[in-house]
Write a protein that holds these residues in place. Structure first.
Motif, PDB file in Angstrom:
ATOM      1  N   PRO A 283      -1.851 -41.564 -40.932  1.00  0.00           N
ATOM      2  CA  PRO A 283      -0.384 -41.487 -40.769  1.00  0.00           C
ATOM      3  C   PRO A 283       0.102 -42.263 -39.544  1.00  0.00           C
ATOM      4  N   ALA A 284      -0.725 -42.284 -38.495  1.00  0.00           N
ATOM      5  CA  ALA A 284      -0.317 -43.016 -37.296  1.00  0.00           C
ATOM      6  C   ALA A 284      -0.305 -44.524 -37.541  1.00  0.00           C
ATOM      7  N   ILE A 285      -1.295 -45.000 -38.314  1.00  0.00           N
ATOM      8  CA  ILE A 285      -1.328 -46.436 -38.639  1.00  0.00           C
ATOM      9  C   ILE A 285      -0.099 -46.791 -39.460  1.00  0.00           C
ATOM     10  N   VAL A 286       0.155 -45.970 -40.494  1.00  0.00           N
ATOM     11  CA  VAL A 286       1.316 -46.236 -41.343  1.00  0.00           C
ATOM     12  C   VAL A 286       2.604 -46.231 -40.517  1.00  0.00           C
ATOM     13  N   GLY A 287       2.725 -45.218 -39.643  1.00  0.00           N
ATOM     14  CA  GLY A 287       3.933 -45.118 -38.826  1.00  0.00           C
ATOM     15  C   GLY A 287       4.127 -46.356 -37.964  1.00  0.00           C
TER      16      GLY A 287
ATOM     17  N   MET B 204       4.480 -40.635 -37.283  1.00  0.00           N
ATOM     18  CA  MET B 204       3.462 -40.658 -36.244  1.00  0.00           C
ATOM     19  C   MET B 204       3.234 -42.132 -35.905  1.00  0.00           C
ATOM     20  N   ALA B 205       2.723 -42.387 -34.705  1.00  0.00           N
ATOM     21  CA  ALA B 205       2.488 -43.781 -34.336  1.00  0.00           C
ATOM     22  C   ALA B 205       1.249 -43.846 -33.462  1.00  0.00           C
ATOM     23  N   LEU B 206       0.515 -44.944 -33.576  1.00  0.00           N
ATOM     24  CA  LEU B 206      -0.775 -45.051 -32.891  1.00  0.00           C
ATOM     25  C   LEU B 206      -0.702 -44.819 -31.387  1.00  0.00           C
ATOM     26  N   PRO B 207       0.197 -45.501 -30.664  1.00  0.00           N
ATOM     27  CA  PRO B 207       0.174 -45.319 -29.211  1.00  0.00           C
ATOM     28  C   PRO B 207       0.484 -43.884 -28.804  1.00  0.00           C
ATOM     29  N   TYR B 208       1.435 -43.276 -29.503  1.00  0.00           N
ATOM     30  CA  TYR B 208       1.809 -41.909 -29.176  1.00  0.00           C
ATOM     31  C   TYR B 208       0.707 -40.944 -29.577  1.00  0.00           C
ATOM     32  N   HIS B 209       0.068 -41.222 -30.710  1.00  0.00           N
ATOM     33  CA  HIS B 209      -1.027 -40.395 -31.178  1.00  0.00           C
ATOM     34  C   HIS B 209      -2.155 -40.418 -30.152  1.00  0.00           C
ATOM     35  N   LEU B 210      -2.403 -41.591 -29.596  1.00  0.00           N
ATOM     36  CA  LEU B 210      -3.437 -41.737 -28.582  1.00  0.00           C
ATOM     37  C   LEU B 210      -3.092 -40.901 -27.350  1.00  0.00           C
ATOM     38  N   TYR B 211      -1.828 -40.964 -26.972  1.00  0.00           N
ATOM     39  CA  TYR B 211      -1.357 -40.177 -25.833  1.00  0.00           C
ATOM     40  C   TYR B 211      -1.548 -38.687 -26.104  1.00  0.00           C
ATOM     41  N   VAL B 212      -1.205 -38.273 -27.304  1.00  0.00           N
ATOM     42  CA  VAL B 212      -1.352 -36.866 -27.686  1.00  0.00           C
ATOM     43  C   VAL B 212      -2.818 -36.451 -27.641  1.00  0.00           C
ATOM     44  N   LEU B 213      -3.677 -37.268 -28.237  1.00  0.00           N
ATOM     45  CA  LEU B 213      -5.105 -36.945 -28.272  1.00  0.00           C
ATOM     46  C   LEU B 213      -5.685 -36.845 -26.872  1.00  0.00           C
ATOM     47  N   SER B 214      -5.182 -37.682 -25.967  1.00  0.00           N
ATOM     48  CA  SER B 214      -5.776 -37.742 -24.634  1.00  0.00           C
ATOM     49  C   SER B 214      -5.261 -36.656 -23.705  1.00  0.00           C
ATOM     50  N   THR B 215      -4.032 -36.182 -23.930  1.00  0.00           N
ATOM     51  CA  THR B 215      -3.452 -35.284 -22.938  1.00  0.00           C
ATOM     52  C   THR B 215      -2.989 -33.943 -23.490  1.00  0.00           C
TER      53      THR B 215
ATOM     54  N   TRP C  32     -14.333 -45.385 -43.041  1.00  0.00           N
ATOM     55  CA  TRP C  32     -13.286 -45.460 -44.062  1.00  0.00           C
ATOM     56  C   TRP C  32     -12.387 -44.226 -43.993  1.00  0.00           C
ATOM     57  N   GLU C  33     -13.027 -43.066 -43.777  1.00  0.00           N
ATOM     58  CA  GLU C  33     -12.259 -41.825 -43.722  1.00  0.00           C
ATOM     59  C   GLU C  33     -11.315 -41.828 -42.530  1.00  0.00           C
ATOM     60  N   PHE C  34     -11.829 -42.315 -41.374  1.00  0.00           N
ATOM     61  CA  PHE C  34     -11.032 -42.342 -40.150  1.00  0.00           C
ATOM     62  C   PHE C  34      -9.750 -43.169 -40.354  1.00  0.00           C
ATOM     63  N   LEU C  35      -9.874 -44.251 -41.100  1.00  0.00           N
ATOM     64  CA  LEU C  35      -8.730 -45.141 -41.293  1.00  0.00           C
ATOM     65  C   LEU C  35      -7.787 -44.669 -42.387  1.00  0.00           C
ATOM     66  N   THR C  36      -8.290 -43.859 -43.324  1.00  0.00           N
ATOM     67  CA  THR C  36      -7.462 -43.561 -44.492  1.00  0.00           C
ATOM     68  C   THR C  36      -7.120 -42.080 -44.654  1.00  0.00           C
ATOM     69  N   ALA C  37      -7.632 -41.221 -43.786  1.00  0.00           N
ATOM     70  CA  ALA C  37      -7.367 -39.787 -43.964  1.00  0.00           C
ATOM     71  C   ALA C  37      -6.386 -39.275 -42.923  1.00  0.00           C
ATOM     72  N   LYS C  38      -5.834 -38.113 -43.237  1.00  0.00           N
ATOM     73  CA  LYS C  38      -4.941 -37.488 -42.262  1.00  0.00           C
ATOM     74  C   LYS C  38      -5.763 -36.729 -41.218  1.00  0.00           C
ATOM     75  N   PRO C  39      -5.186 -36.461 -40.062  1.00  0.00           N
ATOM     76  CA  PRO C  39      -5.907 -35.658 -39.074  1.00  0.00           C
ATOM     77  C   PRO C  39      -6.075 -34.244 -39.605  1.00  0.00           C
ATOM     78  N   ARG C  40      -7.188 -33.628 -39.241  1.00  0.00           N
ATOM     79  CA  ARG C  40      -7.410 -32.245 -39.632  1.00  0.00           C
ATOM     80  C   ARG C  40      -7.757 -31.413 -38.399  1.00  0.00           C
ATOM     81  N   MET C  41      -7.773 -30.105 -38.575  1.00  0.00           N
ATOM     82  CA  MET C  41      -8.201 -29.181 -37.525  1.00  0.00           C
ATOM     83  C   MET C  41      -7.510 -29.480 -36.194  1.00  0.00           C
ATOM     84  N   GLY C  42      -6.187 -29.497 -36.225  1.00  0.00           N
ATOM     85  CA  GLY C  42      -5.447 -29.740 -34.994  1.00  0.00           C
ATOM     86  C   GLY C  42      -5.808 -31.063 -34.361  1.00  0.00           C
TER      87      GLY C  42
END
Lengths: 250, 283
Positions: free
Chosen positions: B62-66, B231-242, B44-54
């Protein structure tokens, strides 16, 4: 009295001349049949009377078609008014995929009637004219495509009558029906001429003989003979008519 | 050596069968891997909270909403435009050179790489029209990208409506536009919606078109208007991965799972709509 006067009428699909100098007067509140072999132009002539041919690209016409003394090919003619006045029934029953009620109310609604009570009255009146009211009055919300083909064709006629035409054009209206249904629809046609001027195109010469008062015989784009139905079938003046109705060609 | 016709038949059947199954394999492998490695991250937290700690902890809300905003913006822009174009092409256009040009343009539009759309969107919307990097600019860019899908699907749907419906309606003295509106469109709507949703699900998963036009690396608050970045999911994924070092792979896979889930869900809606309309349609 003549309802429709066709004078020196020619029609071309591109370079092909489908109607050649047709002259024909159609009387008010009579049934006029157009017969002839396939491709002779009888459907084209029928479709010229409400300008449905306009929907085909590359059609050109010359001459005139007067309905109530007004040339329907003159510039600036209101096609919507023309088609409200000159309605058409097609070969295959073609109700919309809607309820029985909505099929018949389609025309009146789009021509500006929105009061439920008036629509109901129109639907009842139209269904009564085609003798469907007693059968269908309790299931007007049923899907029209579940009716039998004969009922569907009657429904299509009712849908047309609901826009209150004076002329009804029928393009082989029984060709998709079995003999019993055909006989019933023919009876209906015979009755409808009390109120409407009817022009019917048919392949079936017995049908022309049964339902029509006047018959026109067409061949290769020309109207070769026109007269009382009884005369056409018993003592045709033109040799080609005789050949056609005795089955020597066509 | 001679092979009997029966043996040939068996070989052909086998080859065709294998080819068909090969199509399924990537889908199942992708789903399997994502489920295996990402399912634990979903909470639930993963889906409804903002990212923390960089972005190394917290959620992806925010990425889902975006992504949802971008998708809604895309439909709003692309559906009317694509549908009207399709109506024009099917009902009004004559078979002349202009129509053929438009058809060629649509085919080519479908073949343009998505990164080119991104650059085009940046040039036109962000810089020239001064919309800035914003949800609006991103949505418009995505809209142009999915226009060919919507136009093609809508054309298909419109041209399968029987010609006889149009003829009857016209013969009843109903004008062309009224006929289109009251007869043709209601009977084509399922195909149009299906095509639109499939286009939208593609838009939801694209990174390149929003890279320069809408997406933000990280935003402390949710977008307030269509002129904000998101923020947007695909871009967020790209950011997280690279772009972010030492991210727990669970979060990466979880994000991918949410994105794929979103796209599948959208497609499912399209399939259900199509099935329901088909069951009703009887011509």
């Amino acid at each position: 009295m003549n309802k429709i006067d066709i004078r020196n009428f020619n029609l071309y699909y591109g370079n092909f001349q489908a109607l050649i100098n047709v002259n024909l007067s159609i009387e008010k509140r009579m049934v006029t049949a157009l017969i002839g072999p396939s491709g002779c132009g009888k459907s084209t002539l029928l479709r010229s009377l409400n300008r449905m041919n306009d929907l085909i690209e590359g059609v050109k016409v010359s001459g005139e078609v007067k309905i109530d003394d007004r040339n329907i090919y003159e510039n600036g003619l209101d096609l919507i008014q023309l088609r409200k006045k000159v309605g058409m029934v097609f070969q295959r029953p073609n109700p919309f995929p809607l309820s029985i009620f909505d099929n018949i109310a389609y025309g009146p609604r789009l021509h500006g009637i929105s009061k439920k009570i008036r629509l109901q009255a129109e639907v009842e009146h139209a269904l009564e004219r085609v003798h469907l009211w007693d059968d269908l009055k309790d299931r007007l919300n049923r899907y029209a495509l579940n009716l039998s083909l004969e009922q569907q064709q009657r429904l299509c006629i009712a849908r047309l009558l609901a826009v209150t035409p004076d002329v009804v054009l029928m393009d082989e209206p029984c060709s998709a029906l079995d003999p019993v249904s055909t006989a019933k629809v023919e009876e209906l046609i015979y009755e409808l001429k009390k109120h409407y001027t009817i022009v019917i195109v048919t392949h079936n010469m017995q049908q022309a003989a049964r339902v029509s008062d006047k018959t026109g015989v067409m061949l290769l784009g020309e109207l070769i003979e026109y007269g009382e139905t009884a005369d056409i079938f018993t003592k045709p003046a033109d040799k080609r008519t005789e050949d056609y109705i005795t089955g020597r060609f066509g | 050596m001679k092979i009997s016709p029966q043996a040939k038949e068996k070989i052909a059947f086998l080859v065709l069968g294998i080819a068909t199954c090969l199509v399924l394999i990537p889908v199942f492998v992708i789903i399997f891997i994502l489920m295996e490695k990402g399912a634990q991250a979903i909470s639930w937290e993963f889906l409804t909270a903002k990212p923390r700690m960089g972005m190394r902890a917290g959620g992806i809300f925010p990425a889902i909403v975006g992504t949802v905003y971008l998708v809604l913006g895309t439909v709003t822009a692309a559906l009317p435009l694509g549908l009207f174009a399709a109506i024009y092409l099917v009902e009004y256009a004559k078979g002349n050179w202009l129509t053929r040009m438009v058809e060629v343009a649509i085919v080519n539009l479908a073949g343009v790489p998505s990164v080119v759309y991104g650059l085009f969107g940046m040039g036109l919307f962000v810089i020239f029209m001064k919309l800035g990097t914003s949800i609006l600019a991103g949505s418009l860019t995505l809209a142009i990208m999915i226009l060919p899908v919507i136009i093609t699907a809508s054309r298909e749907a419109l041209s399968t409506v029987p010609q006889s419906f149009r003829e009857v309606s016209r013969a009843l003295g109903v004008s062309k536009w009224q006929t289109i509106w009251h007869v043709v469109l209601p009977n084509a709507i399922s195909g149009i919606l299906t095509g639109t949703i499939l286009g939208v699900s593609r838009a939801a998963g694209e990174t390149a078109p929003i890279l320069f036009t809408a997406a933000a690396f990280y935003l402390p608050k949710l977008p307030q208007s269509i002129f904000d970045q998101c923020m947007a999911l695909p871009y967020h994924l790209y950011v997280l991965s690279t772009q972010v070092p030492n991210v727990n792979p669970k979060i990466q896979y979880g994000t991918a799972l949410v994105l794929v889930g979103l796209v599948f869900f959208t497609n499912l809606v399209a399939i259900i709509i199509r099935a329901r309309f088909r069951a009703r349609k009887q011509w």
